[in-house]
Design a protein around this motif. Sequence first.
Motif, PDB file in Angstrom:
ATOM      1  N   ASN A  51      -2.413 -33.002 -44.351  1.00 44.78           N
ATOM      2  CA  ASN A  51      -2.248 -33.652 -43.050  1.00 44.78           C
ATOM      3  C   ASN A  51      -2.543 -32.641 -41.951  1.00 44.78           C
ATOM      4  N   HIS A  52      -3.238 -33.113 -40.917  1.00 47.48           N
ATOM      5  CA  HIS A  52      -3.590 -32.265 -39.778  1.00 47.48           C
ATOM      6  C   HIS A  52      -3.093 -32.907 -38.487  1.00 47.48           C
ATOM      7  N   GLY A  53      -2.814 -32.065 -37.516  1.00 49.17           N
ATOM      8  CA  GLY A  53      -2.421 -32.555 -36.204  1.00 49.17           C
ATOM      9  C   GLY A  53      -2.501 -31.415 -35.208  1.00 49.17           C
ATOM     10  N   ALA A  54      -2.205 -31.735 -33.955  1.00 45.10           N
ATOM     11  CA  ALA A  54      -2.269 -30.709 -32.917  1.00 45.10           C
ATOM     12  C   ALA A  54      -1.366 -31.078 -31.758  1.00 45.10           C
ATOM     13  N   PHE A  55      -1.034 -30.051 -30.989  1.00 46.85           N
ATOM     14  CA  PHE A  55      -0.319 -30.205 -29.728  1.00 46.85           C
ATOM     15  C   PHE A  55      -1.276 -29.786 -28.620  1.00 46.85           C
ATOM     16  N   TYR A  56      -1.296 -30.560 -27.541  1.00 47.38           N
ATOM     17  CA  TYR A  56      -2.194 -30.304 -26.425  1.00 47.38           C
ATOM     18  C   TYR A  56      -1.384 -30.171 -25.129  1.00 47.38           C
ATOM     19  N   GLY A  57      -2.047 -29.734 -24.068  1.00 51.68           N
ATOM     20  CA  GLY A  57      -1.373 -29.611 -22.783  1.00 51.68           C
ATOM     21  C   GLY A  57      -0.429 -28.423 -22.717  1.00 51.68           C
ATOM     22  N   LEU A  58      -0.710 -27.392 -23.502  1.00 44.89           N
ATOM     23  CA  LEU A  58       0.126 -26.198 -23.500  1.00 44.89           C
ATOM     24  C   LEU A  58       0.008 -25.480 -22.159  1.00 44.89           C
ATOM     25  N   THR A  59       1.106 -24.929 -21.696  1.00 44.88           N
ATOM     26  CA  THR A  59       1.113 -24.214 -20.425  1.00 44.88           C
ATOM     27  C   THR A  59       1.772 -22.851 -20.615  1.00 44.88           C
ATOM     28  N   GLY A  60       1.504 -21.957 -19.690  1.00 43.58           N
ATOM     29  CA  GLY A  60       2.153 -20.663 -19.755  1.00 43.58           C
ATOM     30  C   GLY A  60       1.345 -19.570 -19.113  1.00 43.58           C
ATOM     31  N   GLN A  61       1.664 -18.351 -19.487  1.00 45.63           N
ATOM     32  CA  GLN A  61       1.100 -17.170 -18.849  1.00 45.63           C
ATOM     33  C   GLN A  61       0.815 -16.083 -19.878  1.00 45.63           C
ATOM     34  N   VAL A  62      -0.227 -15.324 -19.604  1.00 42.93           N
ATOM     35  CA  VAL A  62      -0.567 -14.151 -20.402  1.00 42.93           C
ATOM     36  C   VAL A  62      -0.644 -12.963 -19.452  1.00 42.93           C
ATOM     37  N   ASP A  63       0.016 -11.883 -19.803  1.00 43.79           N
ATOM     38  CA  ASP A  63      -0.131 -10.605 -19.097  1.00 43.79           C
ATOM     39  C   ASP A  63      -0.849  -9.684 -20.073  1.00 43.79           C
ATOM     40  N   TYR A  64      -1.975  -9.114 -19.626  1.00 47.53           N
ATOM     41  CA  TYR A  64      -2.810  -8.345 -20.554  1.00 47.53           C
ATOM     42  C   TYR A  64      -3.368  -7.118 -19.858  1.00 47.53           C
ATOM     43  N   ASP A  65      -3.225  -5.974 -20.520  1.00 46.34           N
ATOM     44  CA  ASP A  65      -3.779  -4.713 -20.027  1.00 46.34           C
ATOM     45  C   ASP A  65      -4.558  -4.082 -21.174  1.00 46.34           C
ATOM     46  N   ALA A  66      -5.868  -4.258 -21.160  1.00 50.16           N
ATOM     47  CA  ALA A  66      -6.725  -3.741 -22.233  1.00 50.16           C
ATOM     48  C   ALA A  66      -6.671  -2.221 -22.312  1.00 50.16           C
ATOM     49  N   LYS A  67      -6.647  -1.579 -21.162  1.00 48.25           N
ATOM     50  CA  LYS A  67      -6.648  -0.116 -21.129  1.00 48.25           C
ATOM     51  C   LYS A  67      -5.380   0.469 -21.746  1.00 48.25           C
ATOM     52  N   ALA A  68      -4.230  -0.071 -21.370  1.00 47.54           N
ATOM     53  CA  ALA A  68      -2.949   0.415 -21.893  1.00 47.54           C
ATOM     54  C   ALA A  68      -2.610  -0.198 -23.253  1.00 47.54           C
ATOM     55  N   GLN A  69      -3.401  -1.174 -23.684  1.00 50.95           N
ATOM     56  CA  GLN A  69      -3.184  -1.900 -24.927  1.00 50.95           C
ATOM     57  C   GLN A  69      -1.766  -2.477 -24.989  1.00 50.95           C
ATOM     58  N   THR A  70      -1.475  -3.292 -23.980  1.00 49.44           N
ATOM     59  CA  THR A  70      -0.203  -3.998 -23.916  1.00 49.44           C
ATOM     60  C   THR A  70      -0.469  -5.450 -23.552  1.00 49.44           C
ATOM     61  N   GLY A  71       0.496  -6.297 -23.844  1.00 45.84           N
ATOM     62  CA  GLY A  71       0.351  -7.689 -23.480  1.00 45.84           C
ATOM     63  C   GLY A  71       1.646  -8.452 -23.632  1.00 45.84           C
ATOM     64  N   PHE A  72       1.648  -9.617 -23.039  1.00 46.28           N
ATOM     65  CA  PHE A  72       2.747 -10.574 -23.172  1.00 46.28           C
ATOM     66  C   PHE A  72       2.140 -11.959 -23.078  1.00 46.28           C
TER      67      PHE A  72
END
Length: 189
Positions: A45-66
């Motif tokens: 069985n397959h399914g999905a959730f749509y309409g996801l919301t939120g935030q990404v904090d990303y620092d490629a140089k420091a190699q950190t994220g949230f």
Amino acid sequence: MKLTTLATASILALTAVTATAETYTIDENHTAARFAIDHMGTSTNHGAFYGLTGQVDYDAKAQTGFVGVTIPVASLDTGIKAFNEHLKSEDFFNAKKYPTAYFKSTKWHFKDGKPSKIDGELTLLGKTNPVTLTAAKFNCYDNPMLKAQSCGGDFETTIDRTKWGMDKYTDLKSMRDVKLNIQIEAYKK
């Protein structure tokens, strides 16, 4: 005294790293959480959730994220109306009592300068458990439609649904393990 100084230094270092991170808003049109689960050893069985919301904090140089993502349970879609309603019932997702699920990262791992794994916590049905997402791919690019930098990727994991109290039919050979594939893109405002 030394412990307090060390704790203060650690907090200042963490603040300095997160202060350089760029903030991205999740693009609902390019973000979904898809799942696959065995059905009585016969099919999947397959399914999905749509309409996801939120935030990404990303620092490629420091190699950190949230990343923090809210998943609207009512958006669940398998392509079969009756099956959607059954999965939203108290037997499974109990969408009336728990209208959202939430994932937040606790640590990002990097390989070759890109996120390779994201450790986090998934809250579902009022219970929170650790989950590790593995990056199948990840990229940042200048999005021509949004006229903004976008970052995202495909992430996958397998969870045991009984850890969240979702154990209906696990005694009838329905697998406990649910494969998750999360497509996420976020853009800088």
